[in-house]
Design a protein around this motif. Sequence first.
Motif, PDB file in Angstrom:
ATOM      1  N   THR A   1       0.841  -1.198   0.000  1.00 30.19           N
ATOM      2  CA  THR A   1       0.000   0.000   0.000  1.00 30.19           C
ATOM      3  C   THR A   1       0.878   1.251   0.000  1.00 30.19           C
ATOM      4  O   THR A   1       1.819   1.353   0.781  1.00 30.19           O
ATOM      5  N   VAL A   2       0.557   2.190  -0.883  1.00 30.85           N
ATOM      6  CA  VAL A   2       1.314   3.436  -0.940  1.00 30.85           C
ATOM      7  C   VAL A   2       0.888   4.321   0.225  1.00 30.85           C
ATOM      8  O   VAL A   2      -0.296   4.612   0.404  1.00 30.85           O
ATOM      9  N   LEU A   3       1.869   4.737   1.023  1.00 33.57           N
ATOM     10  CA  LEU A   3       1.615   5.600   2.165  1.00 33.57           C
ATOM     11  C   LEU A   3       2.189   6.979   1.867  1.00 33.57           C
ATOM     12  O   LEU A   3       3.379   7.111   1.569  1.00 33.57           O
ATOM     13  N   SER A   4       1.335   7.983   1.948  1.00 32.02           N
ATOM     14  CA  SER A   4       1.792   9.336   1.664  1.00 32.02           C
ATOM     15  C   SER A   4       2.681   9.859   2.787  1.00 32.02           C
ATOM     16  O   SER A   4       2.618   9.374   3.921  1.00 32.02           O
ATOM     17  N   ARG A   5       3.477  10.853   2.472  1.00 31.10           N
ATOM     18  CA  ARG A   5       4.323  11.463   3.490  1.00 31.10           C
ATOM     19  C   ARG A   5       3.476  12.093   4.590  1.00 31.10           C
ATOM     20  O   ARG A   5       3.832  12.027   5.766  1.00 31.10           O
TER      21      ARG A   5
ATOM     22  N   LEU B   1       3.693  11.275   8.515  1.00 30.75           N
ATOM     23  CA  LEU B   1       3.909  12.311   9.524  1.00 30.75           C
ATOM     24  C   LEU B   1       2.866  12.211  10.630  1.00 30.75           C
ATOM     25  O   LEU B   1       3.169  12.361  11.812  1.00 30.75           O
ATOM     26  N   GLU B   2       1.638  11.945  10.234  1.00 29.91           N
ATOM     27  CA  GLU B   2       0.551  11.855  11.217  1.00 29.91           C
ATOM     28  C   GLU B   2       0.656  10.589  12.064  1.00 29.91           C
ATOM     29  O   GLU B   2       0.520  10.641  13.290  1.00 29.91           O
ATOM     30  N   ARG B   3       0.933   9.455  11.430  1.00 31.75           N
ATOM     31  CA  ARG B   3       0.900   8.182  12.135  1.00 31.75           C
ATOM     32  C   ARG B   3       2.191   7.894  12.898  1.00 31.75           C
ATOM     33  O   ARG B   3       2.150   7.282  13.975  1.00 31.75           O
ATOM     34  N   VAL B   4       3.331   8.293  12.352  1.00 32.40           N
ATOM     35  CA  VAL B   4       4.622   7.973  12.983  1.00 32.40           C
ATOM     36  C   VAL B   4       5.102   9.112  13.874  1.00 32.40           C
ATOM     37  O   VAL B   4       5.592   8.880  14.977  1.00 32.40           O
ATOM     38  N   TRP B   5       4.938  10.348  13.391  1.00 33.32           N
ATOM     39  CA  TRP B   5       5.433  11.495  14.159  1.00 33.32           C
ATOM     40  C   TRP B   5       4.354  12.179  14.999  1.00 33.32           C
ATOM     41  O   TRP B   5       4.613  13.164  15.655  1.00 33.32           O
TER      42      TRP B   5
ATOM     43  N   THR C   1       8.285  17.325   5.211  1.00 34.62           N
ATOM     44  CA  THR C   1       8.391  15.945   4.741  1.00 34.62           C
ATOM     45  C   THR C   1       9.834  15.467   4.651  1.00 34.62           C
ATOM     46  O   THR C   1      10.062  14.273   4.445  1.00 34.62           O
ATOM     47  N   ARG C   2      10.808  16.369   4.810  1.00 37.16           N
ATOM     48  CA  ARG C   2      12.194  15.908   4.844  1.00 37.16           C
ATOM     49  C   ARG C   2      12.429  14.956   6.004  1.00 37.16           C
ATOM     50  O   ARG C   2      13.283  14.067   5.926  1.00 37.16           O
TER      51      ARG C   2
ATOM     52  N   THR D   1       9.873   3.983  -3.703  1.00 38.86           N
ATOM     53  CA  THR D   1       9.364   5.346  -3.844  1.00 38.86           C
ATOM     54  C   THR D   1       8.351   5.378  -4.973  1.00 38.86           C
ATOM     55  O   THR D   1       8.637   4.935  -6.090  1.00 38.86           O
ATOM     56  N   VAL D   2       7.166   5.886  -4.686  1.00 33.08           N
ATOM     57  CA  VAL D   2       6.129   6.065  -5.703  1.00 33.08           C
ATOM     58  C   VAL D   2       6.027   7.563  -5.943  1.00 33.08           C
ATOM     59  O   VAL D   2       5.442   8.296  -5.140  1.00 33.08           O
ATOM     60  N   ARG D   3       6.639   8.018  -7.006  1.00 37.80           N
ATOM     61  CA  ARG D   3       6.789   9.451  -7.248  1.00 37.80           C
ATOM     62  C   ARG D   3       5.438  10.170  -7.264  1.00 37.80           C
ATOM     63  O   ARG D   3       4.508   9.735  -7.921  1.00 37.80           O
ATOM     64  N   GLY D   4       5.396  11.260  -6.518  1.00 38.44           N
ATOM     65  CA  GLY D   4       4.189  12.054  -6.459  1.00 38.44           C
ATOM     66  C   GLY D   4       3.177  11.575  -5.430  1.00 38.44           C
ATOM     67  O   GLY D   4       2.171  12.244  -5.186  1.00 38.44           O
ATOM     68  N   PHE D   5       3.446  10.407  -4.815  1.00 41.37           N
ATOM     69  CA  PHE D   5       2.485   9.843  -3.867  1.00 41.37           C
ATOM     70  C   PHE D   5       3.104   9.514  -2.507  1.00 41.37           C
ATOM     71  O   PHE D   5       2.548   9.876  -1.472  1.00 41.37           O
TER      72      PHE D   5
END
Length: 234
Positions: free
Chosen positions: A183-187, A191-195, A203-204, A224-228
């Motif tokens: 599953t593609v996970l967005s940045r 950020l929400e789930r891990v941080w 997003t860096r 890496t899924v570019r743009g996603f």
Amino acid sequence: MAETHVLFVEDDDVIREATTLALERDGFVVTAMPDGLSGLESFRADRPDIALLDVMVPGMDGVSLCRRIRDESTVPVIMLSARADSIDVVLGLEAGADDYVTKPFDGSVLVARIRAVLRRFGHAGGPRGGAADEGDDAERGVLAFGDLEVDTEGMEVRKAGASVALTPTEMRLLLEFSTSPGTVLSRDRLLERVWDYDWGGDTRVVDVHVQRLRTKIGQDRIETVRGFGYKLKA
């Protein structure tokens, strides 16, 4: 509840004193040091619960100090940088920092970030590395991806049977990927789930941690899924 001990390394007298007072008002016990060498000595002597390190401090800069701390401990580290767009931010994260805050900062924002990091470590803390006990993998909640095994209960990772040393933040990131393989996970989601960010963040932080995780579990594991965003190869 035990008080939280903060190591704060900052060479600016005004910032060091003001921030120390602000943290103490929120119930933290603070040891403030003016340079990296004394900060390292204090870390080794006191073993704080979290370290706040300014990037530009004399004696030993904050990035080098972060590396030394990370070599010895998985204690959470937050870097403080005066330049949000500086390479210092990335260098600090690559050195093993879990997050960063840009100066000047509001005391309440810093406290919120500290508490968010501590919550994360409470969920996924534990000793660095270590072999898992023998037993039924299914009962222990072990997820397997080729030669990579993620023990979701014991909070341990093995690659080709060898223990992999992850920081708590890296462990939480891997858990997020391994429980949603393919599953593609967005940045933003990471950020929400891990941080624990409920607002847009830099997003860096995600990108550097993904790269650090790749070096430990295999560069081709996370795509890496570019743009996603990113996904763990199932």
